[in-house]
Every structure is written in structure tokens, then in C-alpha cells.
Design a protein around this motif. Structure first.
Motif, PDB file in Angstrom:
ATOM      1  N   TYR A   1       0.957  11.286   7.975  1.00  0.00           N
ATOM      2  CA  TYR A   1       2.232  11.734   7.403  1.00  0.00           C
ATOM      3  C   TYR A   1       3.249  12.066   8.492  1.00  0.00           C
ATOM      4  O   TYR A   1       4.424  11.756   8.382  1.00  0.00           O
ATOM      5  CB  TYR A   1       2.031  12.982   6.535  1.00  0.00           C
TER       6      TYR A   1
ATOM      7  N   PRO B   1      -3.310   7.704  -3.732  1.00  0.00           N
ATOM      8  CA  PRO B   1      -4.285   6.626  -3.586  1.00  0.00           C
ATOM      9  C   PRO B   1      -5.657   6.966  -4.163  1.00  0.00           C
ATOM     10  O   PRO B   1      -6.465   6.076  -4.413  1.00  0.00           O
ATOM     11  CB  PRO B   1      -4.388   6.406  -2.067  1.00  0.00           C
ATOM     12  N   TYR B   2      -5.921   8.249  -4.391  1.00  0.00           N
ATOM     13  CA  TYR B   2      -7.258   8.639  -4.881  1.00  0.00           C
ATOM     14  C   TYR B   2      -7.248   9.044  -6.350  1.00  0.00           C
ATOM     15  O   TYR B   2      -8.216   9.641  -6.819  1.00  0.00           O
ATOM     16  CB  TYR B   2      -7.809   9.790  -4.023  1.00  0.00           C
TER      17      TYR B   2
ATOM     18  N   ASN C   1      -6.753  13.981   0.667  1.00  0.00           N
ATOM     19  CA  ASN C   1      -7.355  13.635   1.946  1.00  0.00           C
ATOM     20  C   ASN C   1      -6.752  14.628   2.939  1.00  0.00           C
ATOM     21  O   ASN C   1      -5.522  14.652   3.055  1.00  0.00           O
ATOM     22  CB  ASN C   1      -6.967  12.203   2.331  1.00  0.00           C
TER      23      ASN C   1
ATOM     24  N   ASP D   1       1.703  11.276  -3.588  1.00  0.00           N
ATOM     25  CA  ASP D   1       0.947  10.196  -2.939  1.00  0.00           C
ATOM     26  C   ASP D   1      -0.446  10.160  -3.574  1.00  0.00           C
ATOM     27  O   ASP D   1      -1.241  11.070  -3.382  1.00  0.00           O
ATOM     28  CB  ASP D   1       0.870  10.509  -1.431  1.00  0.00           C
TER      29      ASP D   1
ATOM     30  N   TYR E   1       4.737   8.970   9.924  1.00  0.00           N
ATOM     31  CA  TYR E   1       5.642   8.305   8.975  1.00  0.00           C
ATOM     32  C   TYR E   1       7.018   8.992   9.005  1.00  0.00           C
ATOM     33  O   TYR E   1       8.054   8.340   9.064  1.00  0.00           O
ATOM     34  CB  TYR E   1       5.109   8.384   7.546  1.00  0.00           C
TER      35      TYR E   1
ATOM     36  N   SER F   1      -1.567   3.358  -4.741  1.00  0.00           N
ATOM     37  CA  SER F   1      -2.165   2.306  -3.947  1.00  0.00           C
ATOM     38  C   SER F   1      -3.455   1.861  -4.606  1.00  0.00           C
ATOM     39  O   SER F   1      -4.168   2.679  -5.199  1.00  0.00           O
ATOM     40  CB  SER F   1      -2.476   2.864  -2.556  1.00  0.00           C
TER      41      SER F   1
ATOM     42  N   ASN G   1      -0.397  15.389  -2.221  1.00  0.00           N
ATOM     43  CA  ASN G   1      -1.476  14.401  -2.271  1.00  0.00           C
ATOM     44  C   ASN G   1      -2.691  15.008  -2.969  1.00  0.00           C
ATOM     45  O   ASN G   1      -3.362  15.862  -2.424  1.00  0.00           O
ATOM     46  CB  ASN G   1      -1.815  13.979  -0.815  1.00  0.00           C
TER      47      ASN G   1
ATOM     48  N   GLY H   1       0.816  -1.214   0.000  1.00  0.00           N
ATOM     49  CA  GLY H   1       0.000   0.000   0.000  1.00  0.00           C
ATOM     50  C   GLY H   1       0.849   1.263   0.000  1.00  0.00           C
ATOM     51  O   GLY H   1       2.095   1.217  -0.015  1.00  0.00           O
ATOM     52  N   ALA H   2       0.141   2.406   0.013  1.00  0.00           N
ATOM     53  CA  ALA H   2       0.825   3.700  -0.019  1.00  0.00           C
ATOM     54  C   ALA H   2       1.536   3.969   1.304  1.00  0.00           C
ATOM     55  O   ALA H   2       2.600   4.589   1.337  1.00  0.00           O
ATOM     56  CB  ALA H   2      -0.177   4.805  -0.320  1.00  0.00           C
ATOM     57  N   ALA H   3       0.948   3.505   2.405  1.00  0.00           N
ATOM     58  CA  ALA H   3       1.535   3.757   3.723  1.00  0.00           C
ATOM     59  C   ALA H   3       2.967   3.212   3.761  1.00  0.00           C
ATOM     60  O   ALA H   3       3.918   3.936   4.095  1.00  0.00           O
ATOM     61  CB  ALA H   3       0.679   3.109   4.807  1.00  0.00           C
TER      62      ALA H   3
ATOM     63  N   ARG I   1      -3.557  -4.610   1.098  1.00  0.00           N
ATOM     64  CA  ARG I   1      -2.235  -3.988   1.191  1.00  0.00           C
ATOM     65  C   ARG I   1      -1.395  -4.154  -0.072  1.00  0.00           C
ATOM     66  O   ARG I   1      -0.416  -4.913  -0.107  1.00  0.00           O
ATOM     67  CB  ARG I   1      -1.453  -4.545   2.405  1.00  0.00           C
TER      68      ARG I   1
ATOM     69  N   PHE J   1      -3.097  14.439   5.330  1.00  0.00           N
ATOM     70  CA  PHE J   1      -3.418  13.134   5.930  1.00  0.00           C
ATOM     71  C   PHE J   1      -2.598  12.977   7.212  1.00  0.00           C
ATOM     72  O   PHE J   1      -1.369  13.042   7.171  1.00  0.00           O
ATOM     73  CB  PHE J   1      -3.046  12.058   4.905  1.00  0.00           C
TER      74      PHE J   1
ATOM     75  N   SER K   1      -5.783   0.505  -2.761  1.00  0.00           N
ATOM     76  CA  SER K   1      -6.746   0.427  -1.648  1.00  0.00           C
ATOM     77  C   SER K   1      -8.091   1.036  -2.015  1.00  0.00           C
ATOM     78  O   SER K   1      -9.143   0.466  -1.711  1.00  0.00           O
ATOM     79  CB  SER K   1      -6.203   1.172  -0.429  1.00  0.00           C
ATOM     80  N   LYS K   2      -8.053   2.207  -2.637  1.00  0.00           N
ATOM     81  CA  LYS K   2      -9.299   2.925  -2.918  1.00  0.00           C
ATOM     82  C   LYS K   2      -9.755   2.671  -4.362  1.00  0.00           C
ATOM     83  O   LYS K   2     -10.940   2.566  -4.635  1.00  0.00           O
ATOM     84  CB  LYS K   2      -9.116   4.431  -2.676  1.00  0.00           C
TER      85      LYS K   2
HETATM   86  N1  PLP Z   1      -2.148   8.458   1.792  1.00  0.00           N
HETATM   87  C1  PLP Z   1      -3.369   8.989   1.949  1.00  0.00           C
HETATM   88  C2  PLP Z   1      -3.592  10.402   1.561  1.00  0.00           C
HETATM   89  C3  PLP Z   1      -4.419   8.241   2.477  1.00  0.00           C
HETATM   90  O1  PLP Z   1      -5.623   8.794   2.646  1.00  0.00           O
HETATM   91  C4  PLP Z   1      -4.172   6.883   2.847  1.00  0.00           C
HETATM   92  C5  PLP Z   1      -5.220   6.068   3.440  1.00  0.00           C
HETATM   93  O2  PLP Z   1      -6.310   6.466   3.717  1.00  0.00           O
HETATM   94  C6  PLP Z   1      -2.889   6.378   2.646  1.00  0.00           C
HETATM   95  C7  PLP Z   1      -1.894   7.189   2.132  1.00  0.00           C
HETATM   96  C8  PLP Z   1      -2.550   4.965   3.000  1.00  0.00           C
HETATM   97  O3  PLP Z   1      -3.186   4.131   2.095  1.00  0.00           O
HETATM   98  P1  PLP Z   1      -2.832   2.578   1.914  1.00  0.00           P
HETATM   99  O4  PLP Z   1      -4.045   1.820   2.296  1.00  0.00           O
HETATM  100  O5  PLP Z   1      -2.537   2.441   0.475  1.00  0.00           O
HETATM  101  O6  PLP Z   1      -1.663   2.301   2.752  1.00  0.00           O
END
Ligand code: PLP
Length: 394
Positions: free
Chosen positions: A134, A216-217, A180, A214, A137, A241, A176, A105-107, A252, A131, A243-244
């Protein structure tokens, strides 16, 4: 006894998951249909059918020992090549498999990048509101996150705050879009402004400043294409990612992508490969990697999120709330009706509305509404939002 650094971070955090759990308890008391829980970003649209179908096919046809074994730290070469081809076709880029690293995933991708690029005290600039994870991280490798507040009338990056946030110690800028927590899609004009400043600053400081995008969206943008950052700035590292895009956050899977032009690209690739091991990720999940060979261009039905967005945005505007039109992701940023956004969220609970306070995202005075809920829930929430508004008119 836990580490002081972690203790401090736990004490400071506004835990959105706690508010979400509180919502679940309220739902048990008052009935699910009477609670409007807009706290968390867990996808509410079904994954495309091809996701499950391809996983089943892989499980049924591939040799188990090999399928469930370790992969290379950076992932299967054929999966990385497949992603590079897709990106080249879709965004007119020139990736190859040697610039793609599969991640959990992106995380995990962002943590790997922090581990690769940051020495103690190095800085990462990000556009606020941001988000909330960050900060953790970056701090997990003893870096410092420096927020550059957006223009709060437009939610677009602001040149003044951005330039002021950069310093000799900035190693990368984390961007991003779609965003988010705001739902903003940064315009080409904003991106040009950001990358012009970055080019100038790279020259001034005499070292690269990477732009980590980043995304994911990316697939969740309504009636528009999200500009692809590599076309604006050579030193762009893309984090993606599924995920979404595929509604599979629990699985993941994502990647880091770098074009050959990225400065010191081979060093970065080697550093990220080692970081995958040192941080304990080892490799991204094998089954999910193989699934991508069949699903690389699949997407959830974004019309469902768009419908919910329209119901809420129009409804809230009509009541009298101030919101900025969200063009992507599944978040809507709304001005609180009092300065203290946490207190506003507490008052909203009396109408059984749960939202995340903007302070958690470095956006005080605002709240985040996560609209990954059924359209009907959004519709039914509007009378509750009206009552909340009326409370503040007295
Ligand atoms: N970056 C942003 C802006 C997010 O909103 C999220 C998850 O909500 C992530 C990273 C992490 O996403 P992932 O599920 O791909 O780890």
C-alpha cells in the motif's frame, strides 16, 4: 542511477520474497518436506475447473484477431454488465456497467485510484497492520500513507487511532477485509464505527472522503459472510480481484466498482479511465475478461484453506503461542516470542520455519503465517513450532 525516492523505498523494505526464495534454497538442501515455508501468499488450492475450460472454449471458438485486440480502457461492456448483475443479485446493490472498470488485479486498481484521487502530499489512511505494498502504491504518485493502528487485542479498527489519523488532506481510506496480514474480518460494529466517523469528518472538512474497499479475499471467509461496504457508506469504491477467489494471480484480472451515488462518480470514472492509459495498463487482459462471463460466480474450494487454518490455529494455541482467530484470507497473525519480530523469524529458521516479520506490515512484535500450504505440511510443522517455543522457555 535509480530515483532517490525508489532507492529509499528499496532500502527500507523488508523483502518477503527474499525470505521465500531463501526457503526454496533450504528446501533444495534439506528436502521440501522438511522446510515449513509460510512466507508468501500464493494460492495453494487448484483453480475451479471452469476457469481452464472456459479459456479453452474461448480460444477455440472466438475470432482470434478480435479476441487478442485492445479492448476499451475500462473493459468489455458485456463483461462489466455481467459483473454489475452479479453484484446486484449477490449483495443487493445497484451497480450498472457504467460503474465498473476492469483492471489488472487489485494492485492495478489501487494504483489507478491513487493516480485519480491524489495530488502531491494528499493522504490515504489505512488500518494497520496492512498489506505492505500500500505504501508504495500511494507514494508512487507522491501521496502519503497514514496508518491507523488496530486494537491489537482484537485486530479490529480502533476509533481513537482512526480519528487521529484523518486530516483535511485525507482523500480516501483504504480498508481491507478479510485482512492481509492478520486474517481478521472486520465486524459490522467496526464498519459502523468507521463509517460514522467518516460521515462526520466529510461534513467537517466539506469534501468527500472515499472509502476504498480492497477485497481480494472476500470469497475466502470461513463460516461467515463479509459485510458489503456500500451498505454502510455511500462514497464506497470497491476493488476486487480474482487472484485468490479463482487461484489465478498470474492472470491479472479484477475490477473497480462504483454505485451511481458515489460523489462525483462521472468525474471519477473519467479520471480512472484516463489513468488506465497514463499508467500504461491500457486495458485489463482480454482473454481473462471474457473468461469471467462464464466464471463470475465461481470460487476455489475454501474448505481446504479452512482445514489448514484449523490445524495451525489449534496446534499453535495448544503449544502456548498467542494468535487471534483468523476468520478469513489465508493468513494467521501470531505474537512473536520476543520483542524483535525479525530476530524471532531468524531464530525460527533454525527450526526450518519461515515466516514474515510483522514489522513489514506495521505490526511489530508479531509475525504473519501464510497458510496457503498443504494441510499435511501444516500438521508436520507443529513439532518444529514446539521446538521453537521450547527455545524461548530456557
Ligand atoms: N491487496 C491485498 C490486501 C493483497 O493481499 C494483494 C495481494 O496479495 C493485493 C491487493 C494485490 O492483488 P492482485 O493480485 O489482485 O493484484
Amino acid at each position: 542511477m535509480i530515483a532517490k525516492r525508489l532507492r529509499q523505498s528499496l532500502d527500507q523494505s523488508i523483502c518477503i520474497r527474499d525470505i521465500f526464495e531463501e526457503g526454496k534454497k533450504l528446501a533444495a538442501i534439506y528436502g521440501k518436506e522438511n522446510i515449513f515455508n509460510f512466507t508468501i501468499g500464493n494460492p495453494s488450492v487448484e483453480p475451479p475447473a471452469i476457469v481452464n475450460a472456459s479459456m479453452k472454449e474461448i480460444l477455440d471458438t472466438e475470432e482470434a484477431l478480435s479476441l487478442h485486440g485492445y479492448t476499451a480502457n475500462v473493459g468489455y461492456p458485456e463483461v462489466r454488465a455481467c459483473i454489475a448483475d452479479y453484484l446486484n443479485r449477490k449483495y443487493d446493490c445497484h451497480y450498472d456497467e457504467n460503474g465498473i472498470i476492469m483492471t489488472s488485479g487489485a494492485a492495478a486498481a489501487i494504483v489507478v485510484i491513487c493516480h485519480t484521487l491524489l495530488d502531491y502530499g494528499d493522504e490515504v489512511v489505512t488500518f494497520a497492520p496492512y498489506f505492505w505494498e500500500y505504501k508504495s502504491y500511494v507514494e508512487s504518485v507522491y501521496g502519503k500513507l497514514v496508518p491507523a493502528l488496530c486494537n491489537m487485542e482484537t485486530l479490529q479498527p480502533d476509533p481513537g487511532t482512526f480519528e487521529a489519523a484523518l486530516s483535511e488532506r485525507t482523500r480516501f481510506v483504504l480498508i481491507n477485509t478479510p485482512n492481509n496480514p492478520t486474517g481478521a474480518v472486520y465486524t459490522e460494529e467496526s464498519l459502523r464505527m468507521v463509517t460514522d466517523i467518516l460521515r462526520r469528518k466529510q461534513e467537517e472538512y466539506g469534501h468527500p472522503i472515499y472509502l476504498v474497499s480492497d477485497e481480494p479475499y472476500r470469497k475466502l471467509a470461513y463460516d461467515m459472510e463479509v459485510p458489503y461496504l456500500t451498505h454502510f457508506y455511500e462514497n464506497t469504491i470497491v476493488v476486487y480481484s480474482y487472484s485468490k477467489a479463482l487461484s489465478i494471480p498470474g492472470e491479472r484480472i479484477g475490477y473497480i466498482a462504483m454505485e451511481p451515488e458515489v460523489q462525483d462518480m462521472e468525474d471519477l470514472f473519467a479520471g480512472m479511465t484516463a489513468s488506465m492509459r497514463y499508467l500504461g495498463y491500457v486495458n485489463a487482459p482480454s482473454l481473462q475478461q471474457r473468461m469471467l462471463l462464464k466464471c463470475v460466480d465461481a470460487s476455489v474450494d475454501t474448505r481446504i484453506y479452512k482445514e489448514t487454518r484449523d490445524i495451525l490455529y489449534q496446534g499453535l494455541q495448544e503449544i502456548g503461542y498467542t494468535c487471534i482467530h483468523p476468520d478469513g484470507a489465508f493468513y494467521l497473525f501470531m505474537k512473536a516470542l520476543e520483542e524483535d519480530d525479525s530476530r524471532f523469524c531468524e531464530t525460527a529458521k533454525k527450526e526450518r520455519i519461515l515466516m514474515a516479520p510483522g514489522t513489514a506490515f506495521y505490526g511489530p512484535g508479531w509475525v504473519r503465517i501464510s497458510y496457503c500450504v498443504p494441510a499435511d505440511t501444516a500438521r508436520k510443522s507443529l513439532p518444529a513450532f514446539q521446538r521453537l517455543y521450547d527455545r524461548y522457555q530456557k
